[in-house]
Design an enzyme around this catalytic site. Sequence first.
Site, PDB file in Angstrom:
ATOM      1  N   TYR A 173       2.931  10.228   0.362  1.00  0.00           N
ATOM      2  CA  TYR A 173       4.072   9.718   1.113  1.00  0.00           C
ATOM      3  C   TYR A 173       5.384  10.129   0.422  1.00  0.00           C
ATOM      4  O   TYR A 173       5.828   9.509  -0.550  1.00  0.00           O
ATOM      5  CB  TYR A 173       4.018   8.199   1.238  1.00  0.00           C
ATOM      6  CG  TYR A 173       2.758   7.668   1.880  1.00  0.00           C
ATOM      7  CD1 TYR A 173       1.995   8.433   2.748  1.00  0.00           C
ATOM      8  CD2 TYR A 173       2.323   6.369   1.603  1.00  0.00           C
ATOM      9  CE1 TYR A 173       0.838   7.945   3.329  1.00  0.00           C
ATOM     10  CE2 TYR A 173       1.169   5.868   2.188  1.00  0.00           C
ATOM     11  CZ  TYR A 173       0.432   6.663   3.040  1.00  0.00           C
ATOM     12  OH  TYR A 173      -0.725   6.161   3.605  1.00  0.00           O
ATOM     13  N   ASP A 227       0.846  -1.190   0.000  1.00  0.00           N
ATOM     14  CA  ASP A 227       0.000   0.000   0.000  1.00  0.00           C
ATOM     15  C   ASP A 227       0.882   1.241   0.000  1.00  0.00           C
ATOM     16  O   ASP A 227       1.833   1.329   0.778  1.00  0.00           O
ATOM     17  CB  ASP A 227      -0.900   0.010   1.239  1.00  0.00           C
ATOM     18  CG  ASP A 227      -1.711   1.296   1.336  1.00  0.00           C
ATOM     19  OD1 ASP A 227      -2.741   1.392   0.643  1.00  0.00           O
ATOM     20  OD2 ASP A 227      -1.315   2.198   2.088  1.00  0.00           O
ATOM     21  N   LYS A 269      -3.469   5.759  -3.476  1.00  0.00           N
ATOM     22  CA  LYS A 269      -4.510   6.685  -3.015  1.00  0.00           C
ATOM     23  C   LYS A 269      -4.702   7.825  -4.003  1.00  0.00           C
ATOM     24  O   LYS A 269      -3.822   8.113  -4.823  1.00  0.00           O
ATOM     25  CB  LYS A 269      -4.157   7.178  -1.620  1.00  0.00           C
ATOM     26  CG  LYS A 269      -4.009   5.995  -0.638  1.00  0.00           C
ATOM     27  CD  LYS A 269      -3.646   6.427   0.752  1.00  0.00           C
ATOM     28  CE  LYS A 269      -3.525   5.203   1.662  1.00  0.00           C
ATOM     29  NZ  LYS A 269      -2.327   4.396   1.388  1.00  0.00           N
TER      30      LYS A 269
END
Length: 345
Positions: free
Chosen positions: A59, A54, A85
């Site tokens: 990030y 994930d 995401k």
Amino acid sequence: MDHKQRRRIARTSLSLPILGFGGATLGDAAGAIPDAQAQAALEAAYAAGIAHFDTAPWYGNGKSELRVGQMLRSKPRNSFALTTKVGRVYSRCVDPEHASQQRWRGGLPFSPVFDYSAAGIARSYEQSLLRLGLGSVDALVIHDIDEGHQGSAEQVACRLDELGQGGGFAALTALKQSGEIAAIGAGVNRIGMIPKFLARFAIDFFVVAMPYTLLDQAALDKELALCTARGVSVVIGAPFASGILASGPLADASYGYRQAPADMLEKARAILRICERHDVPLGAAALQFPLAHPAVVSVIPGPNHADQVRSNLAWMAQAIPDALWTDLRAAGLIRADAPVPSGGP
């Protein structure tokens, strides 16, 4: 527990192993770690059969996706599940020095803006594929619609409207219906957002970071009960409460992505004492505890070193006696209504 055991996401075709790999720490929040170290952690996980990775654009402002993609591009596509995401789109940063002082101290010099419209979701997804260097992901997760990131309840409402009336969720639904992705998720860091999402959108799963850990079970009151009733799945994104349950209650331990407050340090010390009484590592109890809840399908700790991967694997395999959970309940350290693993010696 067998870390390769799989559980299905809601009513979708996607199943995930109960232990995955969370890519947040590969964004280098505290400063840059060597790429070789990041790749060694990813390779160690894959070699051990951890088959869910994930990540997210946020990030490291793309750094985590670049690192995850670098490793996975050399692997058979059917040998892993990949989730990322949506909700931020990126452009070149006009002030890289300022960017280096922000959330990701070792991150890349790119600037995000929130965009949950149909066009924003499409652009976010396309940018992720380019960073990953892969042609597909298995699920997309709506990221960071909460007051902590949006600044106010009013702005959260605007973002939910953007997702709904602006066509963002319709775009995700079209990707799912076409078979481009298998599931739609939403990331949740605070109590209160799961009901808001489910009132408007057909979410398949939530990635829950912080409100359900060995230290805090506030999500039991409404959030997880609602997921169970609706047949919605949950992935636990911060099983170590951002660090303290892996490192132990050290003076500089992290809780909720900040310095751990005194009350949480003391609670962690009390839990640790009971774990030691039963010869169980604190990390093992933290990693296995959330998986007892019927809505939870997976935990995704965030290692950034191969040694941390090996620790997670050992903690997942650790036998935990039922008496440990009994003692934690009796001491008031976990809620009486919190489901706990069973079958230990």
